[in-house]
Design an enzyme around this catalytic site. Structure first.
Site, PDB file in Angstrom:
ATOM      1  N   GLU B  60      48.481 -24.261  12.927  1.00  0.00           N
ATOM      2  CA  GLU B  60      49.389 -24.668  14.009  1.00  0.00           C
ATOM      3  C   GLU B  60      50.523 -25.568  13.527  1.00  0.00           C
ATOM      4  O   GLU B  60      51.636 -25.506  14.044  1.00  0.00           O
ATOM      5  CB  GLU B  60      48.614 -25.353  15.143  1.00  0.00           C
ATOM      6  CG  GLU B  60      47.936 -24.384  16.112  1.00  0.00           C
ATOM      7  CD  GLU B  60      46.608 -23.852  15.616  1.00  0.00           C
ATOM      8  OE1 GLU B  60      46.140 -24.322  14.557  1.00  0.00           O
ATOM      9  OE2 GLU B  60      46.042 -22.952  16.269  1.00  0.00           O
ATOM     10  N   HIS B 129      39.103 -25.415  25.531  1.00  0.00           N
ATOM     11  CA  HIS B 129      39.986 -24.263  25.732  1.00  0.00           C
ATOM     12  C   HIS B 129      40.449 -24.182  27.190  1.00  0.00           C
ATOM     13  O   HIS B 129      40.797 -23.119  27.683  1.00  0.00           O
ATOM     14  CB  HIS B 129      39.278 -22.957  25.353  1.00  0.00           C
ATOM     15  CG  HIS B 129      39.126 -22.743  23.883  1.00  0.00           C
ATOM     16  ND1 HIS B 129      38.331 -23.536  23.097  1.00  0.00           N
ATOM     17  CD2 HIS B 129      39.685 -21.832  23.032  1.00  0.00           C
ATOM     18  CE1 HIS B 129      38.386 -23.126  21.838  1.00  0.00           C
ATOM     19  NE2 HIS B 129      39.207 -22.089  21.766  1.00  0.00           N
TER      20      HIS B 129
END
Lengths: 335, 325
Positions: B60, B129
């Site tokens: 990321e 999540h």
């Protein structure tokens, strides 16, 4: 120590004089910054490149106009080596309105887009992924611009280093990563906190890259390695990782007297100060001492002149406080 | 005019902008060949090719660093962070680098980039999540924060975000990906910083964002049957914030309710409440009430997640009680 191929050509005399000029310019500049601290004219913190100048100088000489460079908070030398004038840098350090970033960035964030100096970054590792981006952009646009990203040995132990190296290798990006190994990550010997002896070079293989080390106190050697790696990148042959061995003459930052370093080690490295050694080499190779003296004088005059100019400059105006958060120039977040 | 899902609206918005501007590029994990783990970006690789639509490693920091470096040297990248929770592993690039670069360099650097992410809960993915992170992004000066609630808004606000010269955090509601509506053909470009009234009413103002908008609408519909008329405002972006629309509505209704998916502390509703109470206190006829997820990590089990997230029933009950007292 050096992995320079024997076939590589050493720099010509003109280049070597430029390297010498760059070395003394960076040296006098950094010394002046140190003096200005003591006079309380430079606030905050600064991280000097005293002793490490040959790396910025060598790469500076090997780059073309239009190539991108990214540096760390120890970035005065790398900014100067791209041709950014001294006065706005000093003014930035002194918090003046004529500063390179109008006094809004300070010592650790020197940036000059005009010179393709795409920032100095104060968070360890952050700019390696960003260097992937400038390199990707050049690759996408089909320009032959190369990106060079400078960082310290401590950076090799943070995740962003590994993400960026892998990313650059997989995308075959035109970027050269340059690790300045000055043996200490801040106050701790790099060897005490790293699993391999050469923090950058020993990791190169993990990304399919050749391990390259170079004497970072030898401007000729740095220049030759830089020219080779930059050339590879420009030809579309992908990234390089170079470990340049060097030593900080002072502490990590303004606050650090560097007492943790063994006296013998400091002495040995001071004896390898790149500037007197290079000067002697040039003289031995036939350059007149008077030519080098002239360069010394020029550099000192330039630093003096820039100091006076920066000192005379006013602080930034209050109007700058709420300027340039957004591209429209404003800081407005609501209607 | 054709049915368009929120999910397919993402690819439509990106494709619309990639067709008109060659500097728009797109990168992320599984976004190209696989078409995205939420199937939001299918067809882009086929139309625009691997040079412009690129799969990345699970890195990321590298994804966002690459987007930033590309944006400051002439491209308009769109980067995907698969789940908004993953912003936590690259927050340095977002908060320290992307957000501050323009200001720190005295305006030398412009960063026209968009970071898209699937945000929020409702699908039982558990605490890592499912987070709604709009309040993280809103807290950092230098980031625009956009969160569409309908397929049409996904297209129009995504287009506006891509054309915007500043960094935009574009938060897609993963619980709305399956929602569809009729959307006109042709180019759609919206305006950031414009709230929209999606229900009219004079008794109370309910301000909502993203997936809380349909819930607020359902609550307003339920209340309308009881004769309580609520104006529901879809903020659509937190930065820029359309305070004018909020202030005008609350001045008219006298009551403000905010419906936030983010956990309670420092949620965007607190900022909206503060603005309203500072600027039009005299127009309020009762206390401002914030309806939020409690200040907890989001649980996974359906029964618990349902309890945690604001529901239409909880919104209706909160408004009903507040107006009755």
């Amino acid at each position: 120590m050096s992995a320079i191929k024997e076939s590589l050509v050493p720099p010509d005399e003109g280049t070597r004089l430029n390297l010498y000029r760059s070395l003394v310019e960076l040296r006098y500049f950094e010394k002046r910054v140190y003096d200005l601290f003591l006079k309380n004219l430079v606030g905050g913190t600064t991280h000097l490149s005293l002793g490490q100048e040959a790396i910025a100088a060598g790469f500076g000489a090997a780059l073309r106009e239009g190539d991108y460079t990214l540096a760390t908070y120890r970035g005065h030398a790398h900014t100067l080596a791209r041709g950014v004038p001294m006065a706005p840098i000093l003014a930035e350090l002194m918090g003046r309105g004529t500063g390179l970033m109008s006094g809004k960035g300070g010592s650790m964030h020197l940036t000059s887009v005009e010179h393709h100096v795409m920032g100095s970054y104060a968070i360890i590792g952050a700019h390696l992924p960003i260097a992937c981006g400038t390199a990707w952009s050049a690759q996408y646009r089909g320009s032959d611009q190369v990106t060079v990203c400078f960082f310290g040995d401590g950076t090799t132990n943070i995740g962003a280093f590994h993400e960026a190296l892998n990313f650059a290798a997989v995308w075959k990006l035109p970027v050269v990563f340059v690790c300045e190994n000055n043996l200490y990550m801040e106050y701790t010997p790099i060897g005490d906190v790293t699993a391999v002896p050469r923090p950058a070079a020993d990791r190169a293989g993990a990304y399919g890259l050749d391990p390259v080390t170079v004497d970072g106190n030898d401007p000729d050697a740095v220049y030759v390695v830089a020219r080779e790696a930059v050339g590879r990148a420009r030809r579309g042959e992908g990234p390089s990782l170079i470990e340049a061995l060097t030593y900080r003459h002072g502490g990590h930052s303004r606050a650090d007297p560097a007492k943790y370093r063994p006296e013998e080690e400091v002495k040995a490295w001071l004896a390898r100060d790149p500037i007197p050694i290079y000067r002697q080499r040039l003289i031995a190779d036939g350059v007149a001492a008077s030519v080098l003296d002239e360069i010394d004088r020029w550099a000192l005059d330039a630093v003096d002149e820039a100091t006076e100019e920066a000192k005379a400059a006013p602080p930034p105006g209050a109007d700058l406080l709420l300027k340039d958060v957004w591209a429209d120039g404003s800081a407005t977040w609501r209607n | 005019m054709a049915k368009l899902t929120y999910r397919h609206a993402v690819a439509r918005g990106i494709a619309q902008e990639m067709r008109r501007d060659d500097s728009v590029v797109f990168l992320g994990e599984d976004v190209a060949a696989a078409g995205g783990v939420f199937k939001t970006t299918g067809g882009l690789l086929e139309e625009f090719g691997g040079r412009r639509v690129r799969d990345t490693p699970i890195s990321e920091q590298a994804i966002l660093g690459a987007a930033m470096g590309a944006a400051m040297t002439g491209l308009r990248p769109i980067a995907e962070i698969m789940f908004a929770d993953f912003f936590a592993v690259c927050w340095d690039i977002v908060a320290n680098e992307i957000a501050k670069m323009r200001y720190m360099t005295g305006g030398q650097i412009t960063l026209p980039l968009v970071i898209r992410a699937a945000n929020g809960g409702g699908l039982r993915f558990g605490a890592q999540h499912s987070q709604a992170i709009e309040n993280w992004a809103m807290a950092i000066p230098g980031l625009k924060v956009v969160a569409p609630s309908t397929p049409r808004d996904v297209v129009g606000l995504l287009a506006a975000s891509i054309r915007d010269p500043d960094p935009v955090i574009f938060l897609e509601a993963k619980s709305l990906y399956a929602v569809s509506e009729d959307v006109e053909d042709g180019e759609i470009v919206d305006t950031l910083g414009t709230a929209r009234a999606v229900r009219d009413g004079g008794d109370a103002t309910i301000v909502a964002l993203g997936p809380m908008v349909p819930k607020a609408c359902a609550a307003a519909d339920e209340l309308a049957e009881e004769g309580i008329r609520c104006e529901v405002l879809d903020l659509r972006s937190l930065v820029p914030l359309d305070t004018r629309s909020v202030l005008e509505s609350v001045a008219r209704t006298g009551r403000l309710f905010t419906v936030e998916e983010n956990p309670r502390l420092c949620g965007w509703g607190a900022e909206v409440s503060s603005i309203v109470s500072e600027e039009i206190f005299g127009d309020l006829t009762g206390p401002i009430v914030r309806i939020t997820t409690p200040h907890i990590p989001l649980p996974s089990a359906h029964a618990l997640e349902e309890l945690a997230l604001p529901s239409a029933a909880r919104i209706a009950e909160t408004v009903r009680k507040a107006l009755a007292s």
